[in-house]
Design an enzyme around this catalytic site. Sequence first.
Site, PDB file in Angstrom:
ATOM      1  N   CYS A 147       0.834  -1.214   0.000  1.00  0.00           N
ATOM      2  CA  CYS A 147       0.000   0.000   0.000  1.00  0.00           C
ATOM      3  C   CYS A 147       0.870   1.267   0.000  1.00  0.00           C
ATOM      4  CB  CYS A 147      -0.967  -0.015   1.177  1.00  0.00           C
ATOM      5  SG  CYS A 147      -0.220  -0.484   2.761  1.00  0.00           S
TER       6      CYS A 147
HETATM    7  N1  LIG Z   1      -4.493  -3.987   5.090  1.00  0.00           N
HETATM    8  C1  LIG Z   1      -3.891  -3.355   4.093  1.00  0.00           C
HETATM    9  O1  LIG Z   1      -4.031  -2.130   3.950  1.00  0.00           O
HETATM   10  C2  LIG Z   1      -3.049  -4.114   3.122  1.00  0.00           C
HETATM   11  C3  LIG Z   1      -2.751  -3.513   1.896  1.00  0.00           C
HETATM   12  C4  LIG Z   1      -1.955  -4.209   0.968  1.00  0.00           C
HETATM   13  C5  LIG Z   1      -1.493  -5.474   1.283  1.00  0.00           C
HETATM   14  N2  LIG Z   1      -1.769  -6.031   2.501  1.00  0.00           N
HETATM   15  C6  LIG Z   1      -1.247  -7.389   2.752  1.00  0.00           C
HETATM   16  O2  LIG Z   1      -2.261  -8.317   2.315  1.00  0.00           O
HETATM   17  C7  LIG Z   1      -2.364  -9.432   3.211  1.00  0.00           C
HETATM   18  C8  LIG Z   1      -3.782  -9.465   3.790  1.00  0.00           C
HETATM   19  O3  LIG Z   1      -4.009  -8.243   4.472  1.00  0.00           O
HETATM   20  P1  LIG Z   1      -5.290  -7.964   5.369  1.00  0.00           P
HETATM   21  O4  LIG Z   1      -5.127  -6.591   5.886  1.00  0.00           O
HETATM   22  O5  LIG Z   1      -6.520  -8.335   4.653  1.00  0.00           O
HETATM   23  O6  LIG Z   1      -5.042  -9.008   6.541  1.00  0.00           O
HETATM   24  P2  LIG Z   1      -6.120  -9.659   7.530  1.00  0.00           P
HETATM   25  O7  LIG Z   1      -7.255  -8.737   7.729  1.00  0.00           O
HETATM   26  O8  LIG Z   1      -5.339 -10.134   8.708  1.00  0.00           O
HETATM   27  O9  LIG Z   1      -6.662 -10.913   6.709  1.00  0.00           O
HETATM   28  C9  LIG Z   1      -5.833 -11.931   6.239  1.00  0.00           C
HETATM   29  C10 LIG Z   1      -6.666 -13.196   6.110  1.00  0.00           C
HETATM   30  O10 LIG Z   1      -5.830 -14.208   5.586  1.00  0.00           O
HETATM   31  C11 LIG Z   1      -6.166 -15.465   6.146  1.00  0.00           C
HETATM   32  N3  LIG Z   1      -4.895 -16.156   6.437  1.00  0.00           N
HETATM   33  C12 LIG Z   1      -3.998 -15.846   7.388  1.00  0.00           C
HETATM   34  N4  LIG Z   1      -2.950 -16.690   7.330  1.00  0.00           N
HETATM   35  C13 LIG Z   1      -3.209 -17.546   6.307  1.00  0.00           C
HETATM   36  C14 LIG Z   1      -2.532 -18.647   5.740  1.00  0.00           C
HETATM   37  N5  LIG Z   1      -1.337 -19.032   6.228  1.00  0.00           N
HETATM   38  N6  LIG Z   1      -3.089 -19.317   4.708  1.00  0.00           N
HETATM   39  C15 LIG Z   1      -4.284 -18.928   4.181  1.00  0.00           C
HETATM   40  N7  LIG Z   1      -4.995 -17.883   4.702  1.00  0.00           N
HETATM   41  C16 LIG Z   1      -4.454 -17.205   5.726  1.00  0.00           C
HETATM   42  C17 LIG Z   1      -6.977 -15.209   7.406  1.00  0.00           C
HETATM   43  O11 LIG Z   1      -8.244 -15.784   7.204  1.00  0.00           O
HETATM   44  P3  LIG Z   1      -8.709 -17.197   7.769  1.00  0.00           P
HETATM   45  O12 LIG Z   1      -7.977 -17.472   9.044  1.00  0.00           O
HETATM   46  O13 LIG Z   1     -10.172 -16.987   7.978  1.00  0.00           O
HETATM   47  O14 LIG Z   1      -8.403 -18.172   6.676  1.00  0.00           O
HETATM   48  C18 LIG Z   1      -7.142 -13.691   7.460  1.00  0.00           C
HETATM   49  O15 LIG Z   1      -8.495 -13.307   7.635  1.00  0.00           O
HETATM   50  C19 LIG Z   1      -1.269  -9.215   4.258  1.00  0.00           C
HETATM   51  O16 LIG Z   1      -0.123  -9.927   3.866  1.00  0.00           O
HETATM   52  C20 LIG Z   1      -0.997  -7.705   4.220  1.00  0.00           C
HETATM   53  O17 LIG Z   1       0.326  -7.388   4.576  1.00  0.00           O
HETATM   54  C21 LIG Z   1      -2.554  -5.389   3.407  1.00  0.00           C
END
Ligand SMILES: NC(=O)c1ccc[n+]([C@@H]2O[C@H](COP(=O)([O-])OP(=O)(O)OC[C@H]3O[C@@H](n4cnc5c(N)ncnc54)[C@H](OP(=O)(O)O)[C@@H]3O)[C@@H](O)[C@H]2O)c1
Length: 342
Positions: A147
């Site tokens: 981001c």
């Molecule tokens: N938030 C932002 O602004 C943003 C922007 C760009 C990129 N990102 C990146 O994108 C990713 C997701 O971000 P987020 O903010 O959506 O995170 P989040 O709210 O913590 O959601 C991540 C989801 O991934 C699932 N998960 C976690 N570990 C996993 C694994 N080992 N295998 C499969 N599923 C898994 C979990 O769902 P379940 O446990 O229900 O399966 C969790 O709900 C992160 O790596 C983050 O760094 C975030």
Amino acid sequence: MVKVTVVGASGYLGGELLRVLVNHPKVNEIDAVSRTHAGKAVSTIHSNLAGVFDEKFMDFKADKIGSDVVFFASPPGEWLKKVPMLLDKGMKVITLGGKFRINDAELDERTYPGHKNKKLLEERVYGLPEAYRKEIKNARFVTNPGCYPTSVILSMMPLAKLDGDVELDKVVINSVSGSSGAGAEPSKFLHHPEVSGNLRPYKLFVHRHKPEMDFVLGDVFNATVNALFTPSVGDFARGILSYVTVFSAGINENLTKHYREFYAKEPFVRIIDQDIENVPNLKDVVGTNFCDVGVNFNSDRIIILSAIDNLLKGGSGQAVQNMNLMLGFDEKAGLNLVGGRP
Ligand SMILES: NC(=O)c1ccc[n+]([C@@H]2O[C@H](COP(=O)([O-])OP(=O)(O)OC[C@H]3O[C@@H](n4cnc5c(N)ncnc54)[C@H](OP(=O)(O)O)[C@@H]3O)[C@@H](O)[C@H]2O)c1
């Protein structure tokens, strides 16, 4: 029409992917995958989707996935081992976690340890359409940018096409993000009493997005870039405002005009020109896939301001933009989103 699978659908980016994809004119089926909430209605986690997407979460069974596109809105994990199998079956894959963003195996491994795969790293395309549109169109596997890097790289890209020198070892970046940037998992750092009424810098010198910014800007400028990056978290849920300060030996062009021409054909970059100060702000971009950019300068000092929604242009919106390019759809399909004011 296509079928898509969203892995990590219970998280913030997963929820935003569902919200955008449910209104996408070319998507007719969505599988929402969650390991933790399989069997529960999606609206038990994403209450905003009640009555709009009344499906249940499915368990993560990589062998059973049969979609045209698979989004991994999850941090790097064991699932990365399944990506080659999905690609071999003819699916397109878009990852939103950090692994494979940096096209240098050693630096990528240092930044996001584990899950090494040289072949995947070589195949992947960095999903910033404004810089790599042609490559994304031909890609099977796209890694979505971080981001902060999205807001910073879009701020600086037009400077690469100027005659004057930009001092690439003296780029100073301050960015303020909303608290959703760290995902849905609760933490003490982001507990409401800590964030409310507060503005808090963190990870000075060591934020994982710095190597990504330096690397991609290095590619864009064909030079070594060393940014001084200070992120902060602010008292709001979503949005990033970046202040990028650049020094140069003296640039004589009207930079706002240059930026406007540079991004003239870009559907999601808007150059803000308010006569006196070019000031993008969060309200205009939150809930949208826009990056608003304003450039302020007096010959040797340039301050570029940029605003995005971290969950959309900084995450799920950009991922859908990439899907559109990979499948030959209108790049704007499903992304006709406008912010609300006030
Ligand atoms: N938030 C932002 O602004 C943003 C922007 C760009 C990129 N990102 C990146 O994108 C990713 C997701 O971000 P987020 O903010 O959506 O995170 P989040 O709210 O913590 O959601 C991540 C989801 O991934 C699932 N998960 C976690 N570990 C996993 C694994 N080992 N295998 C499969 N599923 C898994 C979990 O769902 P379940 O446990 O229900 O399966 C969790 O709900 C992160 O790596 C983050 O760094 C975030």
